[in-house]
Design an enzyme around this catalytic site. Sequence first.
Site, PDB file in Angstrom:
ATOM      1  N   GLU A   1      30.820  57.042  71.681  1.00 18.04           N
ATOM      2  CA  GLU A   1      29.959  58.253  71.415  1.00 18.04           C
ATOM      3  C   GLU A   1      30.675  59.081  70.131  1.00 18.04           C
ATOM      4  OE1 GLU A   1      29.652  59.981  75.469  1.00 18.04           O
ATOM      5  OE2 GLU A   1      27.730  58.585  75.757  1.00 18.04           O
TER       6      GLU A   1
ATOM      7  N   SER B   1      15.436  51.600  65.096  1.00 21.99           N
ATOM      8  CA  SER B   1      16.459  51.276  66.260  1.00 21.99           C
ATOM      9  C   SER B   1      16.353  49.984  67.189  1.00 21.99           C
ATOM     10  CB  SER B   1      16.655  52.501  67.117  1.00 21.99           C
ATOM     11  OG  SER B   1      17.184  53.559  66.439  1.00 21.99           O
TER      12      SER B   1
ATOM     13  N   GLU C   1      18.941  52.472  77.967  1.00 25.20           N
ATOM     14  CA  GLU C   1      18.241  51.394  78.746  1.00 25.20           C
ATOM     15  C   GLU C   1      17.744  50.318  78.094  1.00 25.20           C
ATOM     16  OE1 GLU C   1      15.086  53.809  80.643  1.00 25.20           O
ATOM     17  OE2 GLU C   1      16.074  54.590  82.260  1.00 25.20           O
ATOM     18  N   ARG C   2      17.605  50.327  76.871  1.00 27.04           N
ATOM     19  CA  ARG C   2      17.443  49.164  75.935  1.00 27.04           C
ATOM     20  C   ARG C   2      18.394  48.254  75.658  1.00 27.04           C
ATOM     21  NH1 ARG C   2      14.031  52.015  71.724  1.00 27.04           N
ATOM     22  NH2 ARG C   2      16.104  52.162  70.691  1.00 27.04           N
TER      23      ARG C   2
ATOM     24  N   GLY D   1      11.088  55.940  59.246  1.00 25.80           N
ATOM     25  CA  GLY D   1      10.608  57.389  59.784  1.00 25.80           C
ATOM     26  C   GLY D   1      10.933  57.321  61.302  1.00 25.80           C
ATOM     27  N   VAL D   2      11.122  58.754  61.810  1.00 22.65           N
ATOM     28  CA  VAL D   2      11.075  58.978  63.026  1.00 22.65           C
ATOM     29  C   VAL D   2      10.065  58.311  63.880  1.00 22.65           C
ATOM     30  CG1 VAL D   2      11.227  60.707  64.894  1.00 22.65           C
ATOM     31  CG2 VAL D   2      12.286  61.043  62.642  1.00 22.65           C
ATOM     32  N   ARG D   3      10.491  57.440  65.079  1.00 23.86           N
ATOM     33  CA  ARG D   3       9.835  56.448  65.761  1.00 23.86           C
ATOM     34  C   ARG D   3       8.829  55.418  65.033  1.00 23.86           C
ATOM     35  NH1 ARG D   3      12.131  57.992  70.114  1.00 23.86           N
ATOM     36  NH2 ARG D   3      11.216  59.688  71.287  1.00 23.86           N
ATOM     37  N   SER D   4       9.737  54.998  64.017  1.00 23.87           N
ATOM     38  CA  SER D   4       8.878  53.897  63.351  1.00 23.87           C
ATOM     39  C   SER D   4       9.484  52.392  63.830  1.00 23.87           C
ATOM     40  CB  SER D   4       9.595  53.931  61.917  1.00 23.87           C
ATOM     41  OG  SER D   4      11.171  53.662  61.869  1.00 23.87           O
TER      42      SER D   4
ATOM     43  N   HIS E   1      17.247  54.672  74.792  1.00 19.87           N
ATOM     44  CA  HIS E   1      18.286  53.796  73.974  1.00 19.87           C
ATOM     45  C   HIS E   1      19.235  53.446  74.899  1.00 19.87           C
ATOM     46  CE1 HIS E   1      17.508  54.876  69.310  1.00 19.87           C
ATOM     47  NE2 HIS E   1      16.749  55.743  70.071  1.00 19.87           N
TER      48      HIS E   1
END
Length: 182
Positions: free
Chosen positions: A61, A15, A51-52, A9-12, A49
Amino acid sequence: MSIVLVTGGVRSGKSAFAERLVKEKSRAVLYVATGVCTDKEMEQRITQHRERRPASWGLSETPYDAAAEVQTYYDYEVVLFDCVSTWISNLLVGVPEDKWGDVEETERIIGAVDSWISAIRDYPGTVFVVTSETGLGGVAMSKLGRWFQDTLGVVNQRIAAEAQEVYAVLSGIPWKIKDERI
Protein backbone atom coordinates in the site's frame (compact mmCIF):
# COMPACT_ATOMS: atom_id res chain seq x y z
CA MET A 1 12.90 -3.57 -16.74
CA SER A 2 9.83 -3.59 -18.85
CA ILE A 3 6.84 -1.26 -18.48
CA VAL A 4 3.35 -2.02 -19.77
CA LEU A 5 1.06 1.02 -19.43
CA VAL A 6 -2.71 0.55 -19.37
CA THR A 7 -4.71 3.76 -19.65
CA GLY A 8 -8.38 4.56 -20.04
CA GLY A 9 -11.23 6.49 -18.52
CA VAL A 10 -12.69 5.98 -15.08
CA ARG A 11 -14.60 2.67 -15.00
CA SER A 12 -13.34 1.76 -18.48
CA GLY A 13 -12.15 -1.68 -17.36
CA LYS A 14 -8.46 -0.78 -17.37
CA SER A 15 -7.65 -2.30 -13.96
CA ALA A 16 -9.46 -5.56 -14.74
CA PHE A 17 -7.65 -5.76 -18.10
CA ALA A 18 -4.25 -5.13 -16.46
CA GLU A 19 -5.03 -7.81 -13.87
CA ARG A 20 -5.78 -10.31 -16.67
CA LEU A 21 -2.47 -9.50 -18.37
CA VAL A 22 -0.61 -9.95 -15.10
CA LYS A 23 -2.30 -13.29 -14.34
CA GLU A 24 -1.15 -14.56 -17.75
CA LYS A 25 2.44 -13.46 -17.08
CA SER A 26 3.27 -14.63 -13.57
CA ARG A 27 2.18 -15.99 -10.23
CA ALA A 28 4.81 -14.02 -8.30
CA VAL A 29 2.98 -10.68 -8.38
CA LEU A 30 3.20 -7.60 -6.20
CA TYR A 31 0.12 -5.41 -6.28
CA VAL A 32 0.97 -1.78 -5.50
CA ALA A 33 -2.19 -0.08 -4.26
CA THR A 34 -2.27 3.72 -4.20
CA GLY A 35 -5.82 4.23 -2.94
CA VAL A 36 -6.58 5.84 0.38
CA CYS A 37 -9.85 5.01 2.12
CA THR A 38 -11.40 8.45 2.62
CA ASP A 39 -15.11 7.59 2.50
CA LYS A 40 -17.63 4.78 1.93
CA GLU A 41 -17.41 4.99 -1.88
CA MET A 42 -13.62 4.68 -1.85
CA GLU A 43 -13.90 1.84 0.63
CA GLN A 44 -16.18 0.02 -1.85
CA ARG A 45 -13.74 0.61 -4.72
CA ILE A 46 -10.82 -0.71 -2.68
CA THR A 47 -12.87 -3.75 -1.64
CA GLN A 48 -13.83 -4.45 -5.26
CA HIS A 49 -10.18 -4.40 -6.33
CA ARG A 50 -9.15 -6.54 -3.35
CA GLU A 51 -11.79 -9.19 -4.11
CA ARG A 52 -10.67 -9.46 -7.75
CA ARG A 53 -7.02 -10.10 -6.85
CA PRO A 54 -5.68 -13.59 -6.16
CA ALA A 55 -4.86 -14.07 -2.48
CA SER A 56 -1.36 -15.25 -3.49
CA TRP A 57 -0.36 -11.79 -4.74
CA GLY A 58 1.77 -9.62 -2.50
CA LEU A 59 0.51 -6.20 -1.50
CA SER A 60 2.27 -2.87 -1.03
CA GLU A 61 0.00 0.00 0.00
CA THR A 62 1.86 2.99 -1.39
CA PRO A 63 -0.31 6.09 -1.58
CA TYR A 64 2.43 8.74 -1.46
CA ASP A 65 6.10 7.81 -1.91
CA ALA A 66 6.22 5.23 -4.68
CA ALA A 67 9.98 5.47 -5.23
CA ALA A 68 10.65 4.53 -1.60
CA GLU A 69 8.88 1.19 -2.05
CA VAL A 70 10.64 0.01 -5.23
CA GLN A 71 13.01 -2.22 -3.26
CA THR A 72 9.99 -4.45 -2.43
CA TYR A 73 9.48 -5.08 -6.17
CA TYR A 74 12.62 -7.24 -6.33
CA ASP A 75 10.92 -10.09 -4.45
CA TYR A 76 8.46 -10.51 -7.35
CA GLU A 77 8.60 -11.24 -11.08
CA VAL A 78 5.80 -8.81 -11.90
CA VAL A 79 4.45 -5.64 -10.33
CA LEU A 80 0.97 -4.21 -10.91
CA PHE A 81 0.89 -0.51 -9.97
CA ASP A 82 -2.75 0.56 -9.63
CA CYS A 83 -2.96 3.41 -10.18
CA VAL A 84 -0.96 6.48 -11.15
CA SER A 85 -3.97 8.79 -11.31
CA THR A 86 -4.93 7.97 -7.72
CA TRP A 87 -1.31 8.45 -6.63
CA ILE A 88 -1.20 11.87 -8.30
CA SER A 89 -4.54 12.78 -6.70
CA ASN A 90 -3.13 11.86 -3.29
CA LEU A 91 -0.14 14.13 -3.85
CA LEU A 92 -2.23 17.04 -5.14
CA VAL A 93 -4.77 17.07 -2.32
CA GLY A 94 -1.91 17.30 0.16
CA VAL A 95 -1.01 20.72 -1.25
CA PRO A 96 -2.61 23.81 0.38
CA GLU A 97 -5.30 25.37 -1.81
CA ASP A 98 -3.38 28.62 -2.28
CA LYS A 99 -0.59 26.59 -3.98
CA TRP A 100 -2.80 24.64 -6.41
CA GLY A 101 -1.30 24.94 -9.87
CA ASP A 102 1.91 26.43 -8.48
CA VAL A 103 4.85 25.69 -10.80
CA GLU A 104 7.12 24.58 -7.96
CA GLU A 105 4.48 22.24 -6.52
CA THR A 106 3.83 20.80 -9.97
CA GLU A 107 7.55 20.23 -10.53
CA ARG A 108 7.82 18.56 -7.11
CA ILE A 109 5.03 16.12 -7.97
CA ILE A 110 6.36 15.39 -11.44
CA GLY A 111 9.78 14.97 -9.83
CA ALA A 112 8.34 12.28 -7.54
CA VAL A 113 7.16 10.42 -10.64
CA ASP A 114 10.54 10.86 -12.31
CA SER A 115 12.20 9.45 -9.17
CA TRP A 116 9.89 6.42 -9.28
CA ILE A 117 10.59 5.84 -12.99
CA SER A 118 14.32 6.12 -12.33
CA ALA A 119 14.08 3.68 -9.41
CA ILE A 120 12.30 1.02 -11.46
CA ARG A 121 14.81 1.14 -14.33
CA ASP A 122 17.01 -1.41 -12.54
CA TYR A 123 14.13 -3.73 -11.64
CA PRO A 124 14.55 -6.89 -13.76
CA GLY A 125 10.85 -7.76 -14.02
CA THR A 126 7.80 -6.23 -15.67
CA VAL A 127 5.85 -3.35 -14.17
CA PHE A 128 2.24 -3.04 -15.30
CA VAL A 129 1.08 0.52 -14.69
CA VAL A 130 -2.58 1.56 -14.64
CA THR A 131 -3.57 5.20 -15.09
CA SER A 132 -6.57 7.27 -16.09
CA GLU A 133 -6.58 9.15 -19.35
CA THR A 134 -7.57 12.76 -18.71
CA GLY A 135 -7.32 13.96 -22.29
CA LEU A 136 -10.62 12.54 -23.52
CA GLY A 137 -12.97 14.71 -21.49
CA GLY A 138 -13.66 18.39 -21.19
CA VAL A 139 -11.58 20.82 -19.22
CA ALA A 140 -12.35 20.49 -15.50
CA MET A 141 -14.53 23.12 -13.87
CA SER A 142 -12.36 23.63 -10.77
CA LYS A 143 -8.80 24.84 -10.30
CA LEU A 144 -7.84 21.57 -8.58
CA GLY A 145 -9.44 19.56 -11.40
CA ARG A 146 -7.53 21.47 -14.08
CA TRP A 147 -4.28 21.08 -12.15
CA PHE A 148 -4.94 17.35 -11.86
CA GLN A 149 -5.61 17.04 -15.61
CA ASP A 150 -2.53 19.03 -16.57
CA THR A 151 -0.21 17.23 -14.15
CA LEU A 152 -1.52 13.75 -14.92
CA GLY A 153 -1.28 14.46 -18.64
CA VAL A 154 2.44 15.21 -18.30
CA VAL A 155 2.99 12.20 -16.02
CA ASN A 156 1.16 9.83 -18.37
CA GLN A 157 3.24 11.03 -21.31
CA ARG A 158 6.47 10.41 -19.39
CA ILE A 159 5.45 6.90 -18.40
CA ALA A 160 4.22 6.11 -21.93
CA ALA A 161 7.56 7.27 -23.36
CA GLU A 162 9.35 4.76 -21.06
CA ALA A 163 6.87 1.94 -21.68
CA GLN A 164 7.52 -0.87 -24.13
CA GLU A 165 3.78 -1.51 -24.49
CA VAL A 166 0.80 0.82 -24.07
CA TYR A 167 -2.87 -0.16 -24.09
CA ALA A 168 -5.90 2.11 -24.10
CA VAL A 169 -9.09 0.59 -22.71
CA LEU A 170 -12.35 2.07 -23.92
CA SER A 171 -15.69 0.66 -22.76
CA GLY A 172 -13.96 -2.52 -21.66
CA ILE A 173 -12.21 -3.04 -24.99
CA PRO A 174 -8.39 -2.90 -24.91
CA TRP A 175 -6.45 -1.50 -27.85
CA LYS A 176 -2.69 -1.89 -28.09
CA ILE A 177 -1.39 1.50 -29.16
CA LYS A 178 2.35 0.98 -28.66
CA ASP A 179 4.54 -2.12 -28.93
CA GLU A 180 8.30 -1.67 -29.14
CA ARG A 181 8.75 -5.45 -29.30
CA ILE A 182 7.36 -5.72 -32.82
